[in-house]
Enzyme design. Structure first.
Site, short mmCIF file in Angstrom:
data_model
loop_
_atom_site.label_atom_id
_atom_site.label_comp_id
_atom_site.label_asym_id
_atom_site.label_seq_id
_atom_site.Cartn_x
_atom_site.Cartn_y
_atom_site.Cartn_z
N LYS A 192 -20.41 -52.00 -6.11
CA LYS A 192 -20.32 -52.38 -4.70
C LYS A 192 -20.66 -51.18 -3.81
O LYS A 192 -21.30 -51.34 -2.76
CB LYS A 192 -18.92 -52.89 -4.37
CG LYS A 192 -18.55 -54.19 -5.07
CD LYS A 192 -17.14 -54.64 -4.70
CE LYS A 192 -16.75 -55.92 -5.43
NZ LYS A 192 -15.36 -56.32 -5.15
N LYS A 238 -9.14 2.56 -2.24
CA LYS A 238 -9.48 1.92 -0.96
C LYS A 238 -10.91 2.28 -0.58
O LYS A 238 -11.35 3.43 -0.75
CB LYS A 238 -8.49 2.38 0.11
CG LYS A 238 -8.54 1.63 1.42
CD LYS A 238 -7.37 2.07 2.28
CE LYS A 238 -7.24 1.29 3.57
NZ LYS A 238 -6.02 1.68 4.32
N CYS A 247 -5.71 -3.07 2.29
CA CYS A 247 -5.48 -3.10 3.75
C CYS A 247 -6.75 -3.19 4.58
O CYS A 247 -7.31 -4.26 4.76
CB CYS A 247 -4.63 -1.91 4.16
SG CYS A 247 -3.83 -2.18 5.77
N SER A 303 -10.06 -60.05 12.99
CA SER A 303 -9.05 -60.83 12.26
C SER A 303 -7.65 -60.68 12.83
O SER A 303 -6.77 -61.46 12.51
CB SER A 303 -9.04 -60.39 10.80
OG SER A 303 -8.55 -59.06 10.69
N GLY A 304 -7.44 -59.64 13.63
CA GLY A 304 -6.08 -59.33 14.05
C GLY A 304 -5.41 -58.34 13.12
O GLY A 304 -4.21 -58.06 13.24
N LEU A 356 -5.71 -54.37 10.94
CA LEU A 356 -5.93 -52.98 11.34
C LEU A 356 -7.41 -52.60 11.35
O LEU A 356 -7.90 -51.98 12.30
CB LEU A 356 -5.16 -52.05 10.41
CG LEU A 356 -3.67 -51.88 10.68
CD1 LEU A 356 -3.03 -51.06 9.57
CD2 LEU A 356 -3.45 -51.19 12.02
N GLU A 360 0.83 -1.20 0.00
CA GLU A 360 0.00 0.00 0.00
C GLU A 360 0.87 1.26 0.00
O GLU A 360 1.82 1.38 0.79
CB GLU A 360 -0.90 -0.04 1.24
CG GLU A 360 -1.82 1.13 1.42
CD GLU A 360 -2.66 1.01 2.68
OE1 GLU A 360 -3.62 1.77 2.83
OE2 GLU A 360 -2.36 0.13 3.52
#
Length: 636
Positions: free
Chosen positions: A590, A115, A167, A346-347, A349, A46
């Protein structure tokens, strides 16, 4: 400017207050530096041609004349450059003085933008000198436009439209940039002179980030620096460049900086199209004949867009998602009036995360954990490691546990359908998955409960699920969680758990991802998912760029090459990108009949929510563009 990227910059030159010729030279030096880097939009601070702190000197005609001459010099420096430059100066028009931004291109001034919000509080005394600019722009005799409501367009790239404010316009309750963005501006430039003060930097950063998020725009904030007069103030030089809520580049305060990065206007346009809420008033549109040519990327591309950077942010994200999942499951359990929830453990994640969510849901409902059932169903591919971890975890969490081997039932099924004993086809694999689902459904019926699904978002995207097998459940708690984040969520719970449970969870984290449907080799997992469908790091990256951002294969590939440079060869990236598109289109059927599951992030594939895609959509457009790509392609 190819692929929607526009290289932009801010410069904070060292100015001499009231020395217009010197300041013009500093600005021209910044223009030349930007040109060498291929910048297309450059924002300077400015009133930088005079200095912001001239105060009553603005009333001197000789200073205003010097500023105008300086602006013409900077404009001349843009001749032959493919760059739109914004520079600040005071301009007298019709008996009033305006704080303006001059938009320069091709050796001339295209517009003067005054401005709008004139601050007159605290350390600011602008109303003593300046008037607010007119809302309606007019064409001046010199050929440029004067006033607010001016946009700069790029005919070869319709996604790029530039607006400007100054500004205080940003700090005010009603910002001009709102109307500019509603009218189509995807990039907002702000010429600023913002003093330094304790704590103000964080607020300024939040303003720029927040405005770019609200307006779904790029926001270029160029701030005056410490070379302004320091009579009562020190100016921060805190320039910032934001994009849709993210700060892409930020200057160190109290320095003369030069920031450069790229704004992705195609991403911004895609987001606005998705939202459908951007339409505004007609404005003056000035075409800028930018040439569309390659843009070298300097911006960072996140290789894991679903996973926040930094441990604290990741932990917060994991905690929030777990709470959403648990709240959704608790509501479903309470609404259906069931006695229990059943999960196949299942063991691995995904089923681990599902059980952890069930435990939190039980806590919300005030249930004894023994009301939850974890069932392990060892088959032909189950290893001792995953079987043991499943039981140990169930015991550590205090839930009911049952083992139901499926070998004999599946063998009988093979005989019934005439499948040879030595067959290892997809029928061999899917029969096991469907047998497990049948066991879970029927056990849930016997216990008066419902089956909790374990499949995650990444598997849904790739169709890596057996139709009416692990594809099916009564509430799919992980359906909105991508694989790259599942790992961090389990790690987060491990970090919050007692040593015994934490040890089990960490061993599960160290176990290769596998459906365990083929017999093990020497007691170890023989079937590794990522060797079959590809690295989940890549697929989750593709998923985010394709579904969330709507990018074309060419752009996804370009971004992936940058994000994974040093991690994956370009040929590997291209191979799995093609596979991603093939599977994503082929496997939509699906996703068209998924069970309910909670949305937890910005990407979901629920057919009732964010993603509605015909099961028979043809991928020819996407695959044709993939075929045009090559591992040796150079993206500059």
């Amino acid at each position: 400017m190819r692929d929607g990227f526009v290289k932009v910059a801010t410069a904070t030159p060292a100015v001499r207050v009231a020395d217009c010729a010197y300041n013009a030279g500093q600005c021209i030096q910044a223009v030349r530096q930007a040109a060498e880097l291929g910048v297309r939009i450059l924002a300077l601070p400015e009133l930088c041609l005079t200095g912001y702190t001239c105060h009553d000197l603005f009333g001197q005609e000789i200073l205003r004349r010097g500023a105008w001459t300086a602006m013409e010099q900077v404009a001349a420096a843009t001749q032959g450059l493919d760059m739109l430059v914004f520079v600040g100066l005071p301009v007298a028009r019709r008996g009033r003085l305006y704080n303006c931004a001059a938009a320069l291109y091709g050796g001339k001034c295209l517009a003067l933008i005054p401005k709008t919000r004139i601050p007159n509080y605290g350390e600011f005394y602008e109303a003593r000198h300046f008037s607010p600019g007119p809302d309606t722009p007019e064409r001046e005799g010199d050929g440029f436009w004067f006033g607010q409501g001016v946009l700069f367009t790029c005919p070869p790239m319709p996604e790029l439209t530039v607006g400007c404010e100054i500004c205080e316009d940003l700090w005010a309750p009603k910002q001009p940039s709102v109307e500019l963005a509603m009218a189509g501006a995807t990039v907002i430039v702000n010429l600023s002179a913002s003093p330094a003060a304790v704590g103000k930097g964080a607020y300024r950063r939040a303003l720029v980030a927040g405005q770019s998020a609200r307006l779904v725009c790029g926001y270029i904030y160029a701030c005056a620096g410490a070379q302004e007069s320091t009579q009562d103030l020190v100016f921060s030089g805190h320039s910032l460049i934001g994009e849709n809520g993210t700060i892409l580049a930020e200057a160190e305060q109290l320095t003369e900086s030069f920031l450069v990065t790229e704004i992705d206007v195609l991403r911004l346009t895609n987001e606005r199209v998705r939202m459908g809420s951007f339409s505004g008033p007609d404005m003056v549109r000035i075409p800028v004949p930018f040439a569309v040519c390659p843009t070298a990327l300097t911006r960072w591309v996140d290789p894991r867009p679903f996973v926040p950077a930094g441990e604290a942010s990741r932990d917060s994200r994991c905690q929030e998602i777990l709470a959403i999942q648990a709240a959704g499951l608790a509501k479903r359990l309470a609404h259906t009036g069931v006695n229990t929830a059943v999960v196949g453990l299942s063991g691995g994640l995904d089923s681990t995360l599902a059980l952890l969510v069930m435990v939190q849901a039980a806590q919300r409902l005030g249930w004894d954990r023994k009301r939850l059932w974890a069932v392990t169903m060892p088959g032909y591919g189950t290893t001792g490691r995953t079987r043991t971890n499943a039981e140990k975890m169930a015991l550590a969490l205090g839930v009911s546990f049952q083992e139901i081997p499926i070998g004999q039932a599946v063998a009988q099924h093979f005989r019934d359908i005439g499948l040879p004993e030595d067959d290892r086809s997809v029928t061999y694999e899917n029969s096991q998955a469907r047998e497990r689902t049948q066991v879970l459904m029927d056990l849930a019926n016997r216990l008066g409960g419902l089956v909790v699904g374990t499949g995650d978002l990444s598997e849904l995207a790739l169709g890596w699920a057996t139709y009416n097998g692990d594809h099916m459940s009564m509430y799919a708690v992980n359906a909105g969680v991508p694989k790259t984040l599942v790992r961090h969520m389990v790690a987060y719970v491990a970090g919050q758990s007692d040593p015994a449970l934490a040890g089990i969870l960490r061993d599960i984290l160290d176990t290769p991802v596998s459906p365990e449907l083929l017999p093990p080799k020497d007691g170890e997992i023989a079937q590794r998912t990522e060797e079959l469908v590809g690295p989940y790091d890549l697929h989750d990256f593709f998923l985010y760029q394709v579904v969330r951002l709507g990018f074309s294969p060419r752009k996804v590939y370009r971004l992936a090459c940058r994000a994974f440079a040093g991690s994956f060869d370009t040929g590997v990236i291209l191979h799995w990108l093609k596979r991603f598109y093939q599977r994503f289109f082929q496997q939509q059927y699906k996703r068209s009949c998924l069970p309910d599951g909670p949305k937890v992030g910005s990407v979901t594939l629920s057919p009732r929510g964010d993603w509605r895609m015909p099961s028979d959509a043809w991928p020819s457009l996407w695959l044709a563009e993939v075929e045009q790509l090559h591992p040796d392609d150079e993206f500059c």
